[in-house]
Design an enzyme around this catalytic site. Sequence first.
Site, PDB file in Angstrom:
ATOM      1  N   CYS A  33       1.012  -1.040  -0.070  1.00 55.97           N
ATOM      2  CA  CYS A  33      -0.001   0.029  -0.009  1.00 55.97           C
ATOM      3  C   CYS A  33       0.900   1.317  -0.033  1.00 55.97           C
ATOM      4  O   CYS A  33       0.602   2.254   0.853  1.00 55.97           O
ATOM      5  CB  CYS A  33      -1.046   0.034   1.518  1.00 55.97           C
ATOM      6  SG  CYS A  33      -2.282   1.005   1.112  1.00 55.97           S
ATOM      7  N   GLY A  34       1.683   1.153  -1.028  1.00 54.17           N
ATOM      8  CA  GLY A  34       2.860   2.398  -1.014  1.00 54.17           C
ATOM      9  C   GLY A  34       2.187   3.483  -2.126  1.00 54.17           C
ATOM     10  O   GLY A  34       1.048   3.509  -2.162  1.00 54.17           O
ATOM     11  N   ARG A  67       3.159  -3.829   5.980  1.00 53.04           N
ATOM     12  CA  ARG A  67       4.001  -4.356   6.801  1.00 53.04           C
ATOM     13  C   ARG A  67       3.557  -3.993   8.273  1.00 53.04           C
ATOM     14  O   ARG A  67       4.140  -4.504   9.115  1.00 53.04           O
ATOM     15  CB  ARG A  67       5.521  -3.813   6.567  1.00 53.04           C
ATOM     16  CG  ARG A  67       6.353  -4.527   5.400  1.00 53.04           C
ATOM     17  CD  ARG A  67       7.653  -4.233   5.470  1.00 53.04           C
ATOM     18  NE  ARG A  67       7.933  -3.079   4.698  1.00 53.04           N
ATOM     19  CZ  ARG A  67       9.190  -3.061   4.139  1.00 53.04           C
ATOM     20  NH1 ARG A  67       9.928  -3.951   4.022  1.00 53.04           N
ATOM     21  NH2 ARG A  67       9.278  -1.927   3.685  1.00 53.04           N
ATOM     22  N   LYS A 124       8.402  -5.129 -12.419  1.00 54.95           N
ATOM     23  CA  LYS A 124       9.172  -5.415 -13.662  1.00 54.95           C
ATOM     24  C   LYS A 124      10.679  -6.346 -13.086  1.00 54.95           C
ATOM     25  O   LYS A 124      11.220  -7.070 -13.832  1.00 54.95           O
ATOM     26  CB  LYS A 124       9.676  -4.271 -14.405  1.00 54.95           C
ATOM     27  CG  LYS A 124      10.078  -3.082 -13.687  1.00 54.95           C
ATOM     28  CD  LYS A 124       9.069  -2.174 -13.191  1.00 54.95           C
ATOM     29  CE  LYS A 124       9.594  -1.243 -12.137  1.00 54.95           C
ATOM     30  NZ  LYS A 124       8.803  -0.062 -12.405  1.00 54.95           N
ATOM     31  N   GLY A 153       4.727   2.386 -17.024  1.00 55.52           N
ATOM     32  CA  GLY A 153       3.558   2.830 -16.206  1.00 55.52           C
ATOM     33  C   GLY A 153       2.187   2.627 -16.827  1.00 55.52           C
ATOM     34  O   GLY A 153       1.762   1.947 -17.282  1.00 55.52           O
ATOM     35  N   ILE A 155       1.259   3.852 -19.838  1.00 49.73           N
ATOM     36  CA  ILE A 155       1.149   3.624 -21.259  1.00 49.73           C
ATOM     37  C   ILE A 155       0.963   2.209 -21.743  1.00 49.73           C
ATOM     38  O   ILE A 155       1.577   1.269 -21.142  1.00 49.73           O
ATOM     39  CB  ILE A 155       2.657   4.192 -21.896  1.00 49.73           C
ATOM     40  CG1 ILE A 155       3.006   5.542 -21.542  1.00 49.73           C
ATOM     41  CG2 ILE A 155       2.368   3.791 -23.410  1.00 49.73           C
ATOM     42  CD1 ILE A 155       4.418   5.742 -22.211  1.00 49.73           C
ATOM     43  N   GLU A 209      12.162   3.965  -7.756  1.00 50.31           N
ATOM     44  CA  GLU A 209      12.201   2.874  -7.122  1.00 50.31           C
ATOM     45  C   GLU A 209      12.413   3.126  -5.547  1.00 50.31           C
ATOM     46  O   GLU A 209      13.130   4.103  -5.221  1.00 50.31           O
ATOM     47  CB  GLU A 209      13.065   1.988  -7.491  1.00 50.31           C
ATOM     48  CG  GLU A 209      12.631   1.480  -9.328  1.00 50.31           C
ATOM     49  CD  GLU A 209      11.068   0.787  -9.204  1.00 50.31           C
ATOM     50  OE1 GLU A 209      10.828  -0.239  -8.851  1.00 50.31           O
ATOM     51  OE2 GLU A 209      10.264   1.611  -9.991  1.00 50.31           O
ATOM     52  N   ASP A 220      16.231  -0.597 -13.720  1.00 51.82           N
ATOM     53  CA  ASP A 220      15.039  -0.758 -13.941  1.00 51.82           C
ATOM     54  C   ASP A 220      14.420  -0.631 -15.608  1.00 51.82           C
ATOM     55  O   ASP A 220      13.851  -1.502 -16.130  1.00 51.82           O
ATOM     56  CB  ASP A 220      14.127   0.828 -13.329  1.00 51.82           C
ATOM     57  CG  ASP A 220      12.783   0.671 -13.809  1.00 51.82           C
ATOM     58  OD1 ASP A 220      11.994   0.063 -12.898  1.00 51.82           O
ATOM     59  OD2 ASP A 220      12.405   1.510 -14.335  1.00 51.82           O
ATOM     60  N   LYS A 224      12.950  -3.587 -17.967  1.00 52.61           N
ATOM     61  CA  LYS A 224      11.551  -3.166 -19.061  1.00 52.61           C
ATOM     62  C   LYS A 224      12.027  -3.726 -20.349  1.00 52.61           C
ATOM     63  O   LYS A 224      11.260  -4.223 -20.961  1.00 52.61           O
ATOM     64  CB  LYS A 224      11.195  -1.804 -18.729  1.00 52.61           C
ATOM     65  CG  LYS A 224      10.560  -1.452 -17.653  1.00 52.61           C
ATOM     66  CD  LYS A 224      10.477  -0.222 -17.114  1.00 52.61           C
ATOM     67  CE  LYS A 224       9.835   0.302 -15.979  1.00 52.61           C
ATOM     68  NZ  LYS A 224      10.163   1.842 -15.836  1.00 52.61           N
TER      69      LYS A 224
HETATM   70  N1  LIG Z   1       6.093   4.153  -8.325  1.00 52.29           N
HETATM   71  C1  LIG Z   1       5.910   3.999  -9.743  1.00 52.29           C
HETATM   72  O1  LIG Z   1       5.874   5.076 -10.350  1.00 52.29           O
HETATM   73  C2  LIG Z   1       5.900   2.830 -10.238  1.00 52.29           C
HETATM   74  C3  LIG Z   1       6.208   1.509  -9.622  1.00 52.29           C
HETATM   75  N2  LIG Z   1       6.189   0.368 -10.334  1.00 52.29           N
HETATM   76  C4  LIG Z   1       6.073  -0.726  -9.524  1.00 52.29           C
HETATM   77  O2  LIG Z   1       5.079  -0.898  -8.598  1.00 52.29           O
HETATM   78  C5  LIG Z   1       5.816  -1.452  -7.430  1.00 52.29           C
HETATM   79  C6  LIG Z   1       5.336  -0.760  -6.202  1.00 52.29           C
HETATM   80  O3  LIG Z   1       6.109   0.550  -6.321  1.00 52.29           O
HETATM   81  P1  LIG Z   1       5.825   1.652  -5.489  1.00 52.29           P
HETATM   82  O4  LIG Z   1       4.351   1.552  -5.009  1.00 52.29           O
HETATM   83  O5  LIG Z   1       6.232   2.743  -5.826  1.00 52.29           O
HETATM   84  O6  LIG Z   1       6.510   1.238  -4.078  1.00 52.29           O
HETATM   85  P2  LIG Z   1       6.373   1.399  -2.726  1.00 52.29           P
HETATM   86  O7  LIG Z   1       7.773   1.541  -1.786  1.00 52.29           O
HETATM   87  O8  LIG Z   1       6.005   3.049  -2.525  1.00 52.29           O
HETATM   88  O9  LIG Z   1       5.561   0.696  -2.082  1.00 52.29           O
HETATM   89  C7  LIG Z   1       5.772  -0.683  -1.786  1.00 52.29           C
HETATM   90  C8  LIG Z   1       5.016  -0.976  -0.331  1.00 52.29           C
HETATM   91  O10 LIG Z   1       4.990  -2.328  -0.220  1.00 52.29           O
HETATM   92  C9  LIG Z   1       5.517  -2.293   1.104  1.00 52.29           C
HETATM   93  N3  LIG Z   1       5.816  -3.807   1.627  1.00 52.29           N
HETATM   94  C10 LIG Z   1       7.095  -3.931   1.522  1.00 52.29           C
HETATM   95  N4  LIG Z   1       7.281  -5.502   1.794  1.00 52.29           N
HETATM   96  C11 LIG Z   1       6.096  -5.798   2.194  1.00 52.29           C
HETATM   97  C12 LIG Z   1       5.451  -7.154   2.581  1.00 52.29           C
HETATM   98  N5  LIG Z   1       6.304  -8.135   2.865  1.00 52.29           N
HETATM   99  N6  LIG Z   1       4.101  -7.155   2.754  1.00 52.29           N
HETATM  100  C13 LIG Z   1       3.236  -6.254   2.671  1.00 52.29           C
HETATM  101  N7  LIG Z   1       3.787  -4.815   2.305  1.00 52.29           N
HETATM  102  C14 LIG Z   1       5.012  -4.979   1.906  1.00 52.29           C
HETATM  103  C15 LIG Z   1       6.228  -1.143   1.433  1.00 52.29           C
HETATM  104  O11 LIG Z   1       6.092  -0.927   3.159  1.00 52.29           O
HETATM  105  C16 LIG Z   1       5.660  -0.170   0.795  1.00 52.29           C
HETATM  106  O12 LIG Z   1       4.672   0.404   1.407  1.00 52.29           O
HETATM  107  C17 LIG Z   1       7.175  -1.993  -7.657  1.00 52.29           C
HETATM  108  O13 LIG Z   1       7.244  -3.127  -8.318  1.00 52.29           O
HETATM  109  C18 LIG Z   1       7.480  -0.842  -8.654  1.00 52.29           C
HETATM  110  O14 LIG Z   1       8.601  -1.348  -9.430  1.00 52.29           O
HETATM  111  C19 LIG Z   1       5.770   0.043 -11.438  1.00 52.29           C
HETATM  112  C20 LIG Z   1       5.475   1.322 -12.092  1.00 52.29           C
HETATM  113  C21 LIG Z   1       5.518   2.694 -11.582  1.00 52.29           C
HETATM  114  N1  LIG Z   2      11.101   4.207 -11.125  1.00 47.76           N
HETATM  115  C1  LIG Z   2      10.174   3.657 -12.320  1.00 47.76           C
HETATM  116  C2  LIG Z   2       8.640   3.607 -11.852  1.00 47.76           C
HETATM  117  C3  LIG Z   2       8.001   3.277 -13.173  1.00 47.76           C
HETATM  118  O1  LIG Z   2       8.375   2.096 -13.616  1.00 47.76           O
HETATM  119  C4  LIG Z   2      10.466   5.063 -13.299  1.00 47.76           C
HETATM  120  O2  LIG Z   2      10.912   5.996 -12.802  1.00 47.76           O
HETATM  121  O3  LIG Z   2      10.120   4.893 -14.352  1.00 47.76           O
HETATM  122 NA    NA Z   3       2.293   0.197 -19.124  1.00 45.54          NA
END
Ligand SMILES: NC(=O)C1=CN([C@@H]2O[C@H](COP(=O)(O)OP(=O)(O)OC[C@H]3O[C@@H](n4cnc5c(N)ncnc54)[C@H](O)[C@@H]3O)[C@@H](O)[C@H]2O)C=CC1
Ligand SMILES: N[C@@H](CC=O)C(=O)O
Ligand code: NA
Length: 450
Positions: A33-34, A67, A124, A153, A155, A209, A220, A224
């Site tokens: 839930c990040g 967490r 990814k 993202g 797209i 990330e 990253d 991709k």
């Molecule tokens: N932020 C972005 O713009 C983009 C992110 N992504 C992908 O989405 C995924 C999430 O990214 P974000 O939300 O940015 O990361 P984030 O770090 O904001 O959120 C991840 C959450 O997962 C929680 N977490 C970690 N271990 C855990 C566990 N064992 N059980 C439950 N929760 C746990 C963390 O505490 C954190 O709140 C990643 O795989 C990232 O590569 C993909 C495209 C774009």
């Molecule tokens: N950290 C990545 C998030 C999306 O995949 C980025 O900056 O593109």
């Molecule tokens: Na996409």
Amino acid sequence: MEGGEVTAVDGVRPDDGTRGAAPTPLRVALLGCGVVGSQVARLLREQHDDLAARVGAPLDLVGIAVRDVDVPREGVDPALLTTDAEGLVARADIVVEVIGGLEPARSLLLRAIGCGASVVTANKALLAEDGPTLYAAADAAGVDVYFEAAVAGAIPIVRPVRESLAGDRVRRIVGIVNGTTNYVLDQMATERLDLDAAVAQAQALGYAEADPTADVEGYDAAAKAAILASLAFHMRVPLEDVHREGITAITAEDVTWAASTGHVVKLLAIAERTDDGVSVRVHPALVPTTHPLSGVRGAFNAVFVEAESAGELMFYGRGAGGAPTASAVLGDVVSAARNRVLGGRGPVESSYADLPVLPASAALTRYQVRIDVVDRPGVLAQVAAALADHGVSIEAVRQSLAAGPGDAEVAHLVMTTHSATDAALAATVEAVAGLDAVLAVRSVLRVEGN
Ligand SMILES: NC(=O)C1=CN([C@@H]2O[C@H](COP(=O)(O)OP(=O)(O)OC[C@H]3O[C@@H](n4cnc5c(N)ncnc54)[C@H](O)[C@@H]3O)[C@@H](O)[C@H]2O)C=CC1
Ligand SMILES: N[C@@H](CC=O)C(=O)O
Ligand code: NA
């Protein structure tokens, strides 16, 4: 109307005999839930009724694995929070993984699949590292794996390459697929920020990330690129076969020089099919300001796809950020949910092609080489001869004078080459650096796009 035929009139759903029977809700579990997860939770709540109408059954969020359940989360019902991710995935029809990283994401997804759930992931890093394990498990269980958010993202690019172009032959993909590095390079060029300050901003905006090294060092984008190349060429491109260079070696001077020669610096992901195999690489490159990729600003991404019959296609939009990424996740949730309601499955992995992955040293690219030389007659000819000796020809040279140590005048040469292999260029640069008149090789950058 002919007997038995059921058609829609004025947007009203016809009575197909099931009206009145409440459809069974589909249980959705959210892992993480990040930045992205919190937006997925919001969209599931705010668009509940629309999503139910589109799917044909309500999508009920049955739990969110976090967490720490005591962290306050705006707009999230605390009753949904749990630290028991394993228990949660076992009671869901669709599991959305937005934790990131390899573990426990992989084990939780495999457990979800084993329990009969379809899965949606934005991860990814995991897909590039071990996607085939997930796809094989999903095949065995007859469930779906969707991952539109994992590349660029918001797209739509995974679906077009995986489905829309499944009848064509993709030749080349060139894209800006990392929002953080594009944002950083843009800030360096326009606001004169240094790399660290720009990365801190990208983190604050939710683009980076969890460890931004993954962004700035190109991991990253490489993940991709591996995913896109695997889909495009119907094969498995292992992450370790992707040539990777990040942006940490790019200096403010590189960015300024790029502008003065009519270019911008971009981190590109390139996957191409040649007669000998496929080449997949991620590296910074100079892109001419006349090329559409040069206008991709901030955290936006853009991907060009060249296919044999379709010709050139371009995809552009927000490549990072909570809400844009959640949009892609929700699209996948709807697809997986529709498959559940209607029966059937989404696309499965297609990896029949057995093509060699070529080393980056074989790739042909133009280069811009900047060197400082002693300003005396004959030096340019020596440098040109060193290039010619290695089969590298010069397309253009630009010279400017600067004051050197003592009274010496230093000439700054900016040479653009015709296409050469990495290997030839590396040997050339070594030879040039060894010339007496050469004071420093200031930078060597690839040039992509005409
Ligand atoms: N932020 C972005 O713009 C983009 C992110 N992504 C992908 O989405 C995924 C999430 O990214 P974000 O939300 O940015 O990361 P984030 O770090 O904001 O959120 C991840 C959450 O997962 C929680 N977490 C970690 N271990 C855990 C566990 N064992 N059980 C439950 N929760 C746990 C963390 O505490 C954190 O709140 C990643 O795989 C990232 O590569 C993909 C495209 C774009
Ligand atoms: N950290 C990545 C998030 C999306 O995949 C980025 O900056 O593109
Ligand atoms: Na996409």
